[in-house]
Design a protein around this motif. Structure first.
Motif, PDB file in Angstrom:
ATOM      1  N   ASP A  39       0.820  -1.212   0.000  1.00  0.00           N
ATOM      2  CA  ASP A  39       0.000   0.000   0.000  1.00  0.00           C
ATOM      3  C   ASP A  39       0.855   1.264   0.000  1.00  0.00           C
ATOM      4  N   VAL A  40       1.811   1.335  -0.928  1.00  0.00           N
ATOM      5  CA  VAL A  40       2.695   2.494  -0.960  1.00  0.00           C
ATOM      6  C   VAL A  40       1.928   3.739  -1.383  1.00  0.00           C
ATOM      7  N   ASP A  41       2.371   4.874  -0.868  1.00  0.00           N
ATOM      8  CA  ASP A  41       1.765   6.147  -1.241  1.00  0.00           C
ATOM      9  C   ASP A  41       2.233   6.588  -2.621  1.00  0.00           C
ATOM     10  N   ALA A  42       3.497   6.311  -2.930  1.00  0.00           N
ATOM     11  CA  ALA A  42       4.041   6.738  -4.217  1.00  0.00           C
ATOM     12  C   ALA A  42       5.131   5.787  -4.678  1.00  0.00           C
ATOM     13  N   VAL A  43       5.187   5.616  -5.995  1.00  0.00           N
ATOM     14  CA  VAL A  43       6.285   4.903  -6.647  1.00  0.00           C
ATOM     15  C   VAL A  43       7.080   5.967  -7.388  1.00  0.00           C
ATOM     16  N   LEU A  44       8.353   6.056  -7.082  1.00  0.00           N
ATOM     17  CA  LEU A  44       9.235   7.010  -7.743  1.00  0.00           C
ATOM     18  C   LEU A  44      10.239   6.229  -8.578  1.00  0.00           C
ATOM     19  N   VAL A  45      10.175   6.420  -9.880  1.00  0.00           N
ATOM     20  CA  VAL A  45      11.110   5.783 -10.801  1.00  0.00           C
ATOM     21  C   VAL A  45      12.109   6.861 -11.199  1.00  0.00           C
ATOM     22  N   ALA A  46      13.335   6.732 -10.705  1.00  0.00           N
ATOM     23  CA  ALA A  46      14.320   7.804 -10.837  1.00  0.00           C
ATOM     24  C   ALA A  46      15.322   7.537 -11.949  1.00  0.00           C
ATOM     25  N   GLY A  47      14.841   7.513 -13.159  1.00  0.00           N
ATOM     26  CA  GLY A  47      15.712   7.533 -14.312  1.00  0.00           C
ATOM     27  C   GLY A  47      16.131   6.197 -14.894  1.00  0.00           C
ATOM     28  N   ASP A  48      16.563   6.289 -16.149  1.00  0.00           N
ATOM     29  CA  ASP A  48      16.975   5.150 -16.955  1.00  0.00           C
ATOM     30  C   ASP A  48      15.885   4.091 -17.011  1.00  0.00           C
ATOM     31  N   VAL A  49      14.704   4.548 -17.345  1.00  0.00           N
ATOM     32  CA  VAL A  49      13.567   3.660 -17.532  1.00  0.00           C
ATOM     33  C   VAL A  49      13.868   2.739 -18.714  1.00  0.00           C
ATOM     34  N   TYR A  50      14.385   3.327 -19.780  1.00  0.00           N
ATOM     35  CA  TYR A  50      14.735   2.578 -20.984  1.00  0.00           C
ATOM     36  C   TYR A  50      16.248   2.490 -21.108  1.00  0.00           C
ATOM     37  N   ASP A  51      16.692   1.526 -21.899  1.00  0.00           N
ATOM     38  CA  ASP A  51      18.127   1.411 -22.130  1.00  0.00           C
ATOM     39  C   ASP A  51      18.594   2.362 -23.219  1.00  0.00           C
ATOM     40  N   LEU A  52      17.710   2.668 -24.150  1.00  0.00           N
ATOM     41  CA  LEU A  52      18.046   3.559 -25.258  1.00  0.00           C
ATOM     42  C   LEU A  52      17.051   4.705 -25.313  1.00  0.00           C
ATOM     43  N   SER A  53      17.501   5.853 -25.775  1.00  0.00           N
ATOM     44  CA  SER A  53      16.600   7.003 -25.858  1.00  0.00           C
ATOM     45  C   SER A  53      15.516   6.792 -26.899  1.00  0.00           C
ATOM     46  N   ALA A  54      15.735   5.905 -27.858  1.00  0.00           N
ATOM     47  CA  ALA A  54      14.711   5.551 -28.847  1.00  0.00           C
ATOM     48  C   ALA A  54      14.288   4.113 -28.569  1.00  0.00           C
ATOM     49  N   VAL A  77       2.364   7.716  -9.127  1.00  0.00           N
ATOM     50  CA  VAL A  77       3.487   7.208  -9.904  1.00  0.00           C
ATOM     51  C   VAL A  77       4.188   8.398 -10.533  1.00  0.00           C
ATOM     52  N   ILE A  78       5.461   8.537 -10.206  1.00  0.00           N
ATOM     53  CA  ILE A  78       6.264   9.662 -10.685  1.00  0.00           C
ATOM     54  C   ILE A  78       7.496   9.077 -11.363  1.00  0.00           C
ATOM     55  N   VAL A  79       7.712   9.455 -12.620  1.00  0.00           N
ATOM     56  CA  VAL A  79       8.799   8.899 -13.411  1.00  0.00           C
ATOM     57  C   VAL A  79       9.673  10.041 -13.906  1.00  0.00           C
ATOM     58  N   ILE A  80      10.952   9.977 -13.567  1.00  0.00           N
ATOM     59  CA  ILE A  80      11.914  11.004 -13.960  1.00  0.00           C
ATOM     60  C   ILE A  80      12.838  10.403 -15.016  1.00  0.00           C
ATOM     61  N   ALA A  81      13.005  11.099 -16.123  1.00  0.00           N
ATOM     62  CA  ALA A  81      13.888  10.616 -17.183  1.00  0.00           C
ATOM     63  C   ALA A  81      15.336  10.628 -16.712  1.00  0.00           C
ATOM     64  N   GLY A  82      16.080   9.636 -17.134  1.00  0.00           N
ATOM     65  CA  GLY A  82      17.509   9.566 -16.842  1.00  0.00           C
ATOM     66  C   GLY A  82      18.315   9.821 -18.105  1.00  0.00           C
ATOM     67  N   ASN A  83      19.616   9.621 -18.018  1.00  0.00           N
ATOM     68  CA  ASN A  83      20.474   9.917 -19.162  1.00  0.00           C
ATOM     69  C   ASN A  83      20.294   8.930 -20.315  1.00  0.00           C
ATOM     70  N   HIS A  84      19.704   7.779 -20.093  1.00  0.00           N
ATOM     71  CA  HIS A  84      19.428   6.835 -21.180  1.00  0.00           C
ATOM     72  C   HIS A  84      18.072   7.120 -21.825  1.00  0.00           C
ATOM     73  N   ASP A  85      17.238   7.900 -21.167  1.00  0.00           N
ATOM     74  CA  ASP A  85      15.894   8.199 -21.663  1.00  0.00           C
ATOM     75  C   ASP A  85      15.918   9.472 -22.504  1.00  0.00           C
ATOM     76  N   HIS A  86      14.888   9.675 -23.300  1.00  0.00           N
ATOM     77  CA  HIS A  86      14.766  10.899 -24.086  1.00  0.00           C
ATOM     78  C   HIS A  86      13.779  11.823 -23.373  1.00  0.00           C
ATOM     79  N   GLY A  87      14.327  12.750 -22.600  1.00  0.00           N
ATOM     80  CA  GLY A  87      13.514  13.645 -21.783  1.00  0.00           C
ATOM     81  C   GLY A  87      12.414  14.370 -22.535  1.00  0.00           C
ATOM     82  N   PRO A  88      12.714  14.959 -23.710  1.00  0.00           N
ATOM     83  CA  PRO A  88      11.644  15.654 -24.440  1.00  0.00           C
ATOM     84  C   PRO A  88      10.477  14.731 -24.824  1.00  0.00           C
ATOM     85  N   THR A  89      10.749  13.454 -25.061  1.00  0.00           N
ATOM     86  CA  THR A  89       9.656  12.523 -25.341  1.00  0.00           C
ATOM     87  C   THR A  89       8.812  12.311 -24.096  1.00  0.00           C
ATOM     88  N   PHE A  90       9.454  12.188 -22.933  1.00  0.00           N
ATOM     89  CA  PHE A  90       8.697  12.089 -21.680  1.00  0.00           C
ATOM     90  C   PHE A  90       7.801  13.309 -21.528  1.00  0.00           C
TER      91      PHE A  90
END
Length: 170
Positions: A39-54, A77-90
């Motif tokens: 029963d978590v209040d929030a899931v924080l995904v802090a970057g590098d969701v994907y391996d490639l920006s595309a 649910v809060i997802v922050i783009a990492g250096n492997h992700d394409h931030g503008p797409t997020f």
């Protein structure tokens, strides 16, 4: 307040030419089960969701399904783009994901431009803020950048690139 903090999913990564989506699907399902069971209040995904920006369509579909399952468990649910992700797409998909109750943060935003995310914790209804760790936002005050005592490291030689990295375009 219960946060489930996770990062570095690298969905879509292949290892020595071997697709790993089935393994990644199992791991993301396990993370979703943790969110549901605790029963978590929030899931924080802090970057590098994907391996490639595309990321491939299959990788994107897997991530979206996992995020929707976590949101369906009642967690913010809060997802922050990492250096492997394409931030503008997020950022492009942020309005659509907002409708689903999922916050995507692709590029830096100041507190005044949406860089601080607020929600009511489901455990106790407390007003909760998740924001840029590089800024200090005292209650009722103006956000100001935090000062860093670290000095940037100096590069002493030119970077090297392995042959495999050069041939793969990374």
């Amino acid at each position: 307040m219960k946060f489930l903090h996770t990062a570095d999913w690298h969905v879509g990564k292949t290892l020595k030419g071997r697709d790993r989506l089935d393994e990644q699907r199992a791991v993301l399902a396990e993370i979703a089960v943790l969110a549901e069971a605790n029963d978590v209040d929030a899931v924080l995904v802090a970057g590098d969701v994907y391996d490639l920006s595309a990321a491939s369509a299959q990788a994107q579909q897997l991530v979206v399904q996992a995020l929707l399952r976590m949101r369906g468990a009642g967690a913010e649910v809060i997802v922050i783009a990492g250096n492997h992700d394409h931030g503008p797409t997020f950022d492009a998909y942020r309005p659509l994901m907002d409708v689903a109750g999922i916050t995507l943060a692709g590029t830096y935003r100041s507190a005044e431009r949406g860089g601080v995310i607020r929600f009511a914790a489901r455990s106790d209804g407390a007003d909760t803020q998740v924001g840029d760790p590089g800024r200090s936002c005292p209650s009722g005050g103006r956000c100001a950048p935090r000062r860093s005592s670290r000095t940037p490291r100096r590069r002493t030689s030119a970077p090297t690139t392995s042959r495999s990295a050069r041939s793969s375009g990374r």
